[in-house]
Design a protein around this motif. Structure first.
Motif, PDB file in Angstrom:
ATOM      1  N   UNK A 113     -40.716 -59.604  66.835  1.00  0.00           N
ATOM      2  CA  UNK A 113     -40.394 -60.120  65.498  1.00  0.00           C
ATOM      3  C   UNK A 113     -39.193 -59.382  64.925  1.00  0.00           C
ATOM      4  N   UNK A 114     -39.167 -58.058  65.067  1.00  0.00           N
ATOM      5  CA  UNK A 114     -38.029 -57.281  64.578  1.00  0.00           C
ATOM      6  C   UNK A 114     -36.752 -57.651  65.318  1.00  0.00           C
ATOM      7  N   UNK A 119     -31.455 -60.522  65.096  1.00  0.00           N
ATOM      8  CA  UNK A 119     -30.507 -61.541  65.564  1.00  0.00           C
ATOM      9  C   UNK A 119     -30.210 -62.576  64.471  1.00  0.00           C
ATOM     10  N   UNK A 120     -31.227 -62.945  63.713  1.00  0.00           N
ATOM     11  CA  UNK A 120     -31.036 -63.956  62.671  1.00  0.00           C
ATOM     12  C   UNK A 120     -30.350 -63.403  61.423  1.00  0.00           C
ATOM     13  N   UNK A 121     -30.226 -62.087  61.336  1.00  0.00           N
ATOM     14  CA  UNK A 121     -29.630 -61.480  60.138  1.00  0.00           C
ATOM     15  C   UNK A 121     -28.110 -61.397  60.206  1.00  0.00           C
ATOM     16  N   UNK A 424     -48.367 -48.194  67.190  1.00  0.00           N
ATOM     17  CA  UNK A 424     -47.751 -48.240  68.517  1.00  0.00           C
ATOM     18  C   UNK A 424     -46.348 -48.839  68.455  1.00  0.00           C
ATOM     19  N   UNK A 425     -46.185 -49.823  67.599  1.00  0.00           N
ATOM     20  CA  UNK A 425     -44.874 -50.454  67.448  1.00  0.00           C
ATOM     21  C   UNK A 425     -43.838 -49.435  66.962  1.00  0.00           C
ATOM     22  N   UNK A 426     -44.212 -48.654  65.958  1.00  0.00           N
ATOM     23  CA  UNK A 426     -43.290 -47.646  65.416  1.00  0.00           C
ATOM     24  C   UNK A 426     -42.964 -46.587  66.467  1.00  0.00           C
ATOM     25  N   UNK A 444     -37.576 -51.209  59.037  1.00  0.00           N
ATOM     26  CA  UNK A 444     -37.485 -52.656  58.850  1.00  0.00           C
ATOM     27  C   UNK A 444     -38.845 -53.327  58.899  1.00  0.00           C
ATOM     28  N   UNK A 445     -39.781 -52.712  59.613  1.00  0.00           N
ATOM     29  CA  UNK A 445     -41.102 -53.344  59.709  1.00  0.00           C
ATOM     30  C   UNK A 445     -41.942 -53.083  58.462  1.00  0.00           C
ATOM     31  N   UNK A 446     -41.548 -52.098  57.668  1.00  0.00           N
ATOM     32  CA  UNK A 446     -42.337 -51.714  56.505  1.00  0.00           C
ATOM     33  C   UNK A 446     -41.917 -52.435  55.230  1.00  0.00           C
ATOM     34  N   UNK A 447     -41.031 -53.420  55.335  1.00  0.00           N
ATOM     35  CA  UNK A 447     -40.666 -54.185  54.152  1.00  0.00           C
ATOM     36  C   UNK A 447     -41.834 -55.100  53.764  1.00  0.00           C
TER      37      UNK A 447
END
Length: 866
Positions: A113-114, A119-121, A424-426, A444-447
């Motif tokens: 997802x990140x 890429x979309x940003x 685990x992701x972090x 970015x994942x914590x937004x």
């Protein structure tokens, strides 16, 4: 007579307080009020009365029973947690496997997802990105002519501004005093680009920063490298030892997520000073990247549709019937360039929307496998508690309470797995960034949006996995629940089998896709590209060294070849993979015919030998004979013309160079294998080259390059010896594919592990469920092999269904991906059969190992089971 407190405050207190406490509270408050009235006055007494009344409105004296509700809720939550913990310990192996599988799936999906968000940003950090677009040729060209900007702004009233960029050479060396800075990304730019892209100035004034000739704007990165912490405004920088520029501004580094990569911007008026007017006024010389700023984003479609009419105005010197598809223009939104543009002469290597689809599909597949695994195992665990549910109903538990118990356990397990997955992701992000050469920040994942999506997913998965088995287990009569085997329920049996099939369809898809990607990447790396660049390094020539090389080329070549380990040296204008110049080129005898622009590289006489390019016909370049200009063409151009052109006179019409065609070379891939080989011309003009190619032999490559650097600095002591290996240059052309392949290898392995963990848990529980049946069959004479076949049969049938469905799905997806390559593998049968067989054998092994314990058990112990 005592003054009375405010009645409205009393009414609030009477409404809130429990009658058992009201009189006592009011009595205390009244006594206090009369005391305050006597000592402090009526106003302060009323204020203090109101404040103290609020203090008495607490939970324990409420008439609404909050205390009792709170106690009941706390007790119920404590009970739920206690029962959940006991159940977890009772089936800890299966619960751990279940949570671990979901944790891995969640972690992978969050990382993907990140990646997709990154890429979309692209381009969205520019404040006006919705109003910016690029004008380019619709067919295959990213650039436009120098005169297009003014013409298009005058034609369309909906355009607020138009700005251009033009590349300033290839690799550039900026120097200031003894400090040097190397950059592949220096552009000449209009003053208007500052406003269009809202470049943020750290030093200097944006107004007029790019107006005067020989002026330059630096990014913070370049400014720090050259000037440290000093303010560089007004200072002078030398570029390639040939040009000097005054620094007029320092801007923030351009965003990482932008296709515009630049370390410095030079004023466009500098471009017009150094380029002849007949070139700058040419409508056919495609050298500019032209960007328009619309007044409103909604004007895009209207302007894009109007480009057809504009082209007629812009090409008024040509007959409209002569305008071809290649002449047409298009407007491309700024935010579409990174993922949707793969034209010739792009500013840099863009990505592809295909990778977004691939990563998105991979993330969905893996989280689906993990979720299906979670739902399946939790459903089976819930059904094993049918008798427990029956007993609870006998002692007074309601159906609602039992459903809440099972549902809460599913939600708690889901939240635990999701939380561990987040952790685990972090932890894995730094390794992932290294794997795919990305720069995703853990923050970015914590937004907020990501966290909301994250916890909503955890809650929904818990509800989905817990609600159906909870309702099924608690339905029917208490007696039926106690005496029936709910785990053999027909509806649940169909559900579990369907989930297993679905899970292994996805696993089959990933395994087959991984093998196909591996084959395609190996094919690209091993296919004969028409050249041999092993141990070939490219050195940037500039300034004094370039002058010395042009003055005494043969003498320096002789000195270079005397260096141990140097096999040959050559020079060229462009390297493999770099965008080539399109030039008009025709045979003198065919003047007037419609000849397309052709890719051209300027080289010296040693280029073919150093690059290992095969000469098919004629000869190579000879300095003593080819004193002015000569050409060598590739097979593709000969095929286009139809006749052998060796010996014919030809002209490079764009620059007016005439000379003989002296040879024909075998086609070689000077771009990536995403594209077919196009017609190519090698032009003998050593003075127009800027890359020195060194072909080495032996194992002492670094020592050879060190000796080579020493020899170069004997000719030009101040030269910065900057080199790169052509193999690295070529590998960078497949950066997206290599990253995707590395992701596929790692994540396909993890997906397979998740699936196997799920199958392991289900096989174990199935073997436990049929323990008594196995004992009875053994007593009646069934052999171990017969029992193994019996227990394996249902799983093998499900896996065969998954493979039958998964193979055609994989075939369609792989074919779609391969369509992006001009040269691709053929899909052999073993690409599909091999992974499918491995999956079936692995599943068979897992099931066999776990049912073997049940098969080998003593029938007496089996019959005593539960």
């Amino acid at each position: 007579m005592n003054r009375q407190p405010p009645k409205w405050i009393d009414r609030i207190l009477e409404w809130y307080c429990h009658p058992a406490y009201l009189d006592e509270i009011k009595g205390d408050l009244y006594e206090s009020f009369w005391k305050w009235d006597k000592n402090k006055g009526p106003f302060q007494a009323r204020v203090l009365y109101a404040i103290n009344t609020l203090f008495f409105m607490r939970m324990y004296n409420s008439r609404f029973g909050e205390k009792r509700f709170q106690l009941k809720t706390t007790s119920m939550l404590t009970h739920l947690l206690r029962v959940s913990y006991r159940n977890f310990r009772k089936h800890k192996t299966h619960n751990l496997a279940n949570i671990l599988g979901l944790t891995v799936g969640v972690a992978i999906s969050l990382i993907m997802l990140l990646h997709i968000q990154q890429e979309l940003s692209y381009e969205k950090t520019y404040p006006k990105h919705e109003r910016i677009a690029r004008v380019s040729l619709r067919h295959d060209w990213a650039k436009s002519s120098p005169v297009l900007a003014e013409e298009i702004q005058n034609y369309f009233s909906d355009l607020e501004s138009v700005g251009r960029f033009a590349r300033y050479g290839g690799v550039n060396i900026l120097s200031q005093d003894n400090k040097k800075f190397i950059s592949k990304n220096i552009f000449q730019a209009d003053q208007q680009t500052i406003n269009i892209f809202d470049f943020e100035f750290v030093h200097g004034n944006p107004a007029g920063a790019l107006e005067r000739p020989q002026t330059m704007i630096l990014t913070e990165k370049a400014a720090t490298a050259l000037f440290g912490d000093q303010n560089p405004i007004g200072k002078t920088i030398e570029a390639n030892e040939t040009a000097k520029f005054e620094v007029t501004g320092v801007i923030k580094d351009l965003p990482e997520n932008s296709h515009i990569k630049s370390d410095a911007l030079i004023s466009m008026s500098t471009f017009y000073e150094r380029i002849p007017q007949n070139w700058t006024q040419s409508r056919g010389w495609m050298v500019m990247y032209t960007y328009v700023l619309m007044r409103d984003p909604s004007d895009f479609d209207q302007i894009n549709a109007g480009l057809t009419d504009f082209l007629g105005h812009y090409s008024s010197d040509r007959d409209p019937e002569d305008l071809t598809f290649e002449d047409r223009m298009e407007l491309m939104k700024l935010t579409d360039i990174h993922l949707h543009s793969d034209k010739i002469q792009e500013m840099g290597q863009n990505s592809s929307v295909i990778y977004i689809y691939v990563f998105c599909a991979l993330a969905i597949i893996i989280i689906l496998i993990a979720c299906v695994n979670f739902v399946n195992i939790f459903t089976t665990l819930a059904l094993k508690r049918a008798k427990e549910v029956g007993i609870r109903r006998i002692i007074g538990a309601t159906k609602k309470q039992l459903v809440i118990q099972l549902l809460s356990e599913a939600i708690l397990s889901s939240f635990l797995a999701f939380t561990l997955g987040l952790g685990f992701c972090l932890l894995a992000l730094p390794f992932y960034n290294t794997l795919v050469e990305f720069n995703i920040s853990p923050h970015e994942i914590l937004i907020l949006n990501n966290l909301l999506l994250f916890f909503t997913g955890a809650f929904l998965l818990g509800v989905i996995s817990g609600l159906y088995p909870a309702l099924l287990v608690t339905q029917g009569s208490t007696t039926a629940t106690l005496i029936s085997d709910s785990s053999s329920n027909t509806r649940l049996s169909v559900l579990r089998k369907s989930l297993i099939v679905f899970q292994f369809i996805l696993s089959t898809f990933i395994l087959i896709s991984t093998v196909a990607v591996n084959q395609q990447m190996n094919f690209i790396q091993t296919k004969d590209a028409g050249y041999d660049v092993d141990k070939v390094a490219a050195v940037r020539t500039y300034g004094k060294f370039d002058q010395e090389l042009n003055k005494r080329r043969q003498a320096l070549y002789g000195q270079f070849r005397d260096i141990p380990g140097v096999k040959s040296v050559a020079t060229s204008s462009d390297l493999i993979g770099e965008p080539l110049s399109k030039e008009g080129f025709e045979l003198i005898t065919q003047t007037g015919d419609d000849n397309p622009n052709i890719d051209m590289i300027w080289v010296d006489e040693n280029y073919l030998n150093t690059m290992g390019i095969e000469l098919l016909n004629g000869r190579g370049f000879l300095p003593k004979q080819d004193t002015s200009v000569a050409f060598i063409v590739n097979e593709k151009l000969v095929e286009l013309w139809g006749d052998n052109p060796v010996g014919e006179m030809a002209e490079a019409t764009t620059r007016g160079d005439r000379g003989p065609i002296v040879g024909v070379i075998k086609d070689y891939h000077y771009y990536s294998m995403h594209k077919t080989v196009d017609p190519l011309v090698l032009c003998y003009k050593p003075q127009w080259t800027s890359n020195l190619l060194i072909k080495m032999e032996g194992d002492r490559v670094i020592e050879t390059l060190t000796a080579f650097e020493k020899k170069v600095k004997e000719s030009a002591p101040e030269t910065l010896f900057h080199y790169n290996f052509l193999n690295d240059q070529i590998n960078s052309l497949y950066r997206g594919e290599h990253a995707m392949f590395r992701i596929f290898k790692v994540f396909s392995l993890l997906a397979l592990i998740i699936s196997c963990v799920g199958l392991l848990g289900l096989a174990s529980m199935e073997a436990q469920r049929r323990t008594k049946e196995v004992g009875i069959r053994k007593v009646l004479g069934a052999s171990g092999s017969q029992l193994l076949r019996l227990l394996n049969k249902q799983f093998m049938f499900l896996l065969l269904i998954a493979v039958v469905v998964g193979i055609p799905t994989s075939y369609l997806a792989i074919n779609e991906w391969l369509s992006g390559f001009s040269y691709q593998i053929s899909l052999s049968w073993w690409i599909f059969a091999g992974p499918s067989a491995v999956l079936i054998l692995l599943a068979l092994l897992i099931v066999t190992v776990h049912v073997m314990k049940t098969v080998k058990a003593n029938p007496v112990e089996s019959l005593h089971y539960e």
